[in-house]
Motif scaffolding. Structure first.
Motif, mmCIF file in Angstrom:
data_model
loop_
_atom_site.group_PDB
_atom_site.id
_atom_site.type_symbol
_atom_site.label_atom_id
_atom_site.label_comp_id
_atom_site.label_asym_id
_atom_site.label_seq_id
_atom_site.Cartn_x
_atom_site.Cartn_y
_atom_site.Cartn_z
ATOM 1 N N PHE A 92 87.063 13.028 21.088
ATOM 2 C CA PHE A 92 87.310 14.059 22.109
ATOM 3 C C PHE A 92 86.628 14.461 23.163
ATOM 4 N N GLN A 93 87.129 15.129 24.078
ATOM 5 C CA GLN A 93 86.133 15.239 25.322
ATOM 6 C C GLN A 93 84.964 16.107 25.161
ATOM 7 N N SER A 94 84.867 17.304 23.968
ATOM 8 C CA SER A 94 83.966 17.853 23.765
ATOM 9 C C SER A 94 83.180 17.393 22.533
ATOM 10 N N PHE A 95 83.452 16.134 22.318
ATOM 11 C CA PHE A 95 82.460 15.346 20.914
ATOM 12 C C PHE A 95 83.009 15.987 19.701
ATOM 13 N N ASN A 96 83.279 17.254 19.490
ATOM 14 C CA ASN A 96 83.548 17.858 18.068
ATOM 15 C C ASN A 96 82.647 16.992 17.096
ATOM 16 N N LEU A 97 81.508 17.275 17.449
ATOM 17 C CA LEU A 97 80.440 17.017 16.170
ATOM 18 C C LEU A 97 80.033 18.266 15.369
ATOM 19 N N ILE A 98 79.623 18.198 14.493
ATOM 20 C CA ILE A 98 79.320 19.451 13.695
ATOM 21 C C ILE A 98 77.647 19.445 13.609
ATOM 22 N N ASP A 99 77.298 20.636 14.324
ATOM 23 C CA ASP A 99 75.841 20.733 14.494
ATOM 24 C C ASP A 99 75.162 20.683 13.502
ATOM 25 N N SER A 100 75.642 21.316 11.891
ATOM 26 C CA SER A 100 74.751 21.426 11.046
ATOM 27 C C SER A 100 74.461 20.120 10.187
ATOM 28 N N VAL A 103 73.450 12.949 12.596
ATOM 29 C CA VAL A 103 74.393 11.904 13.032
ATOM 30 C C VAL A 103 75.082 11.185 12.155
ATOM 31 N N PHE A 104 74.082 10.759 11.089
ATOM 32 C CA PHE A 104 74.586 9.895 9.745
ATOM 33 C C PHE A 104 75.887 10.577 9.176
ATOM 34 N N GLU A 105 75.584 11.971 8.719
ATOM 35 C CA GLU A 105 76.458 12.647 8.192
ATOM 36 C C GLU A 105 77.761 12.914 8.862
ATOM 37 N N ASN A 106 77.582 13.111 10.222
ATOM 38 C CA ASN A 106 78.931 13.406 11.041
ATOM 39 C C ASN A 106 79.877 12.130 11.002
ATOM 40 N N VAL A 107 79.141 11.012 11.305
ATOM 41 C CA VAL A 107 79.788 9.630 11.145
ATOM 42 C C VAL A 107 80.491 9.186 9.681
ATOM 43 N N ALA A 108 79.731 9.873 8.768
ATOM 44 C CA ALA A 108 80.006 9.380 7.517
ATOM 45 C C ALA A 108 81.347 10.206 7.125
ATOM 46 N N PRO A 142 73.098 16.941 16.457
ATOM 47 C CA PRO A 142 73.947 16.909 17.807
ATOM 48 C C PRO A 142 73.133 17.320 18.758
ATOM 49 N N ASN A 143 72.738 18.760 18.495
ATOM 50 C CA ASN A 143 72.038 19.422 19.619
ATOM 51 C C ASN A 143 70.368 18.965 20.058
ATOM 52 N N GLN A 144 70.131 17.777 19.465
ATOM 53 C CA GLN A 144 68.998 16.838 19.664
ATOM 54 C C GLN A 144 69.427 15.902 20.644
ATOM 55 N N LEU A 145 70.610 15.884 20.829
ATOM 56 C CA LEU A 145 71.027 14.597 21.669
ATOM 57 C C LEU A 145 71.738 14.760 23.228
ATOM 58 N N ARG A 152 78.562 8.647 22.120
ATOM 59 C CA ARG A 152 78.367 7.423 21.275
ATOM 60 C C ARG A 152 78.534 7.811 19.949
ATOM 61 N N VAL A 153 77.838 8.877 19.409
ATOM 62 C CA VAL A 153 78.304 9.189 18.080
ATOM 63 C C VAL A 153 79.648 9.604 17.533
ATOM 64 N N ALA A 154 80.452 10.173 18.434
ATOM 65 C CA ALA A 154 81.685 10.520 18.223
ATOM 66 C C ALA A 154 82.471 9.221 18.235
ATOM 67 N N ILE A 155 82.371 8.265 19.125
ATOM 68 C CA ILE A 155 82.876 6.867 18.944
ATOM 69 C C ILE A 155 82.457 6.134 17.776
#
Length: 237
Positions: A92-100, A103-108, A142-145, A152-155
């Motif tokens: 997504f354009q807005s990444f849609n990562l979960i801040d809580s 990185v590992f947990e988001n990708v998993a 995510p907020n540390q990136l 890149r994490v979203a990809i």
């Protein structure tokens, strides 16, 4: 070559209080394995609607859509969700990562939704984080990136389930030109490794990174072109 996307005479209309909007009007499209397709056109031309239907987040009003040989017509929401999890990666354009989550947990997440075993989750997540050069940030949130790192994490999250199709919605829209170039170079490289990618973009420089460009206007495909992408676009490498 395996057909990934087969759309035939797709229409999408929205009924407003006083007016009916035709977002797509008779779109027919075939995408085969290993293609990198860019969908372009002005705002309101139907790009996002087409990507949403392709990603099973929305359904057409009329027409047929087969994804990797699966007829998607008449599927319930949970069936579409299951197919999307197994066959589609979405960026997504807005990444849609979960801040809580890290990185590992988001990708998993996609693999955990499938019920994959922990060892398999760890192996795949570390593999795709290495592919996008983010393994050294796996314990960050995510907020540390930076924006480019978040994309890149979203990809990586889109890649982790080894999908048949990766859908990318304006991947550089929230990035400066340097980070945008790096993300596009990454997508080009993934395509060369065999990923089938469909990207919506308003940026003509980035659309030329794709081997095939489809231009929409008023919900219809008006032009389509192909080009050799063996040489990277200047500045995108």
């Amino acid at each position: 070559m395996k057909t990934i996307v087969q759309m035939t005479n797709l229409h999408k209309h929205y009924d407003g209080q006083q007016i009916e909007t035709h977002a797509l009007q008779g779109v027919s499209l075939t995408i085969t394995q290993g293609e990198f397709v860019a969908i372009t056109g002005p705002s309101g031309c139907g790009k996002s609607t087409l990507l949403s239907i392709m990603g099973l987040m929305d359904v057409a009003s009329e027409g047929q859509y087969q994804l990797a040989g699966i007829n998607t017509q008449g599927l319930k929401v949970d069936q579409r969700t299951d197919i999307r999890n197994k066959h589609i990666g979405y960026v997504f354009q807005s990444f849609n990562l979960i801040d809580s989550l890290t990185v590992f947990e988001n990708v998993a997440l996609p693999l955990e939704h499938r019920g994959a075993k922990k060892a398999e989750v760890t192996r795949r997540v570390e593999q795709v984080l290495a592919q996008v050069d983010m393994e050294h940030r796996k314990h960050y949130r995510p907020n540390q990136l930076s924006g480019g790192q978040q994309q890149r994490v979203a990809i990586a999250r889109a890649l982790v389930g080894e999908p048949d199709l990766i859908l990318v919605d304006e991947p550089t829209g929230n990035l400066d030109s340097k980070n945008g170039d790096q993300v596009m170079a990454l997508l080009e490289n993934l395509n060369k490794q065999g990923s089938t990618i469909v990207m919506v973009t308003h940026d003509s420089r980035y659309s030329r990174c794709a081997s095939r460009q489809i231009h929409l206007l008023d919900g219809q495909i008006v032009t389509e072109s192909t080009q050799d992408t063996s040489s990277p676009i200047q500045g995108v490498a």
